[in-house]
Write a protein that holds these residues in place. Structure first.
Motif: not given
Length: 407
Positions: A298-299, A301-303, A305
């Motif tokens: 998730d981390r 993916e957030r970066q 994004d």
């Protein structure tokens, strides 16, 4: 005096010995050799003996019940005297009646404190609700039961006592198992329903609470239950328990549901690694590894994004800037073309009106544009005299122009 007649019940003569001649000596009372009276030098008031009072009372009761009291008088062990005492009999009966009235009043009156509620039962059936303060329920026809409605009762569920049970293991909708320990805190809101609806309220609350928790967990996934949805799960379970209890008119109010522990099972399992090797570990450790991997995913993916959003915004800005520049260029070119066309039309109009003048003006303007930057002085042939041989050709026109003069 109680010493002369053997006490307030009468019948105890000095000659008869009062039944037991040795007891006064044991009690330190000087009654003489026979034991019924006091010695001549003893002026202290005699204290009535409890045993004698009890025996005399029993004797009077036997007399009231059929004259049994004459048995001791016949064998000479009684208290002597006349043996019958109508005054004492009435006193005993009155004392018994008073005691019975006191006991009946004590059983019939009851008090309801502010934190309590009561119900009254007429021959075992509900008749009324008691009010706060002193209440009267004529016992035994009417009985009262008082309930403390402010006391919080707690039921523990899912706690594996002794380590051998699986009460807290529940199946989620994504086919995972979760181990849950929780508490249900409740109190009484309706004493009438609470009295007549449940035979064992604690067991009923435990059964309904466990069923509600399993229903909610069966509709949820494991990961949200372990992290962000614990409060939502507790609220859903509380609502479901309360609705079930209300449908059954149990008179129970559920105050809150506390989730003490929500973890994967603690059993050991065989874990297959990415390279094909297997290791043995607990489900909790494996699940925490999975959670750590998911959090890392998730981390990242957030970066990604955030980077994509930043680049997209920059590209959109540049695109908008280019569009605005192109639009400005287009407008400028169009305006120039329109201006040139308007100027040509104006010249055409003037040329139609005066062709020679317009032609000459166009020639002069064109030559001015072509030769405007040329450092050259052209004189007409008739300047300075005939044949150009006058004074003007000798003038230093270039020097005069560089020094600020005009040509």
């Amino acid at each position: 005096m109680a010493g002369n007649n053997g006490g307030p019940w009468g019948g105890g003569g000095n000659s008869g010995g009062g039944g037991r001649g040795d007891e006064p000596e044991n009690r330190g009372i000087k009654n003489g050799g026979g034991g019924g009276g006091r010695g001549p030098g003893d002026n202290k008031p005699q204290i009535p003996e409890i045993d004698e009072l009890v025996k005399k009372g029993q004797e009077q009761l036997r007399v009231l019940m059929g004259g049994g009291g004459g048995r001791e008088r016949s064998n000479g062990t009684g208290g002597g005297g006349n043996g019958s005492g109508p005054v004492l009999t009435r006193g005993t009966v009155g004392l018994g009646i008073v005691a019975a009235v006191v006991a009946w009043s004590f059983a019939s009156f009851y008090t309801v404190r502010p934190e309590q509620q009561s119900i009254e039962l007429f021959l075992g059936k509900f008749s009324a609700v008691g009010t706060e303060g002193l209440n009267f329920a004529p016992w035994p026809v009417v009985t009262a039961e008082v309930f403390d409605v402010t006391t919080n009762r707690t039921e523990e569920l899912g706690v594996r006592r002794g380590g051998g049970g699986n009460d807290g293991l529940m199946l989620t909708t994504d086919e995972n198992i979760v181990d849950i320990d929780f508490q249900v805190v409740w109190n009484i809101k309706n004493p009438k329903d609470f009295k007549f609806s449940l035979r064992d309220p604690e067991s009923s609350v435990r059964a309904i609470s466990e069923s509600a928790m399993r229903e909610v967990i069966a509709q949820s996934e494991l990961a949200p239950i372990l992290s962000r949805d614990r409060g939502a799960v507790a609220d859903q379970v509380k609502v479901l328990i309360q609705s079930t209890l209300d449908n059954r008119q149990t008179g129970i109010n559920v105050l809150r549901v506390n989730l003490n522990k929500v973890d994967p099972p603690s059993q050991n399992v065989i874990i297959t690694n990415a390279d094909g090797t297997t290791t043995q570990g607990s489900v909790v450790d494996a699940f925490r590894d999975v959670q750590a991997a998911e959090q890392e995913r998730d981390r990242v993916e957030r970066q990604a994004d955030a980077y994509a959003n930043r680049k997209t915004a920059e590209a959109r800005g540049e695109s908008a800037q280019l569009l605005e520049a192109a639009e400005g260029y287009r407008a400028r070119v169009v305006n120039d073309a329109v201006g040139e066309a308007s100027r040509f039309e104006a010249v055409l109009t003037e040329y139609a009106a005066a062709p020679d003048v317009t032609r000459k003006r166009l020639y002069i303007e064109t030559m001015e544009k072509v030769l405007g930057d040329v450092d050259k002085i052209i004189l007409e042939n008739n300047t300075g005299g005939s044949g150009g041989q006058g004074v003007v050709p000798y003038l230093p026109l270039n020097e005069l122009r560089r020094s600020g003069g005009s040509n």
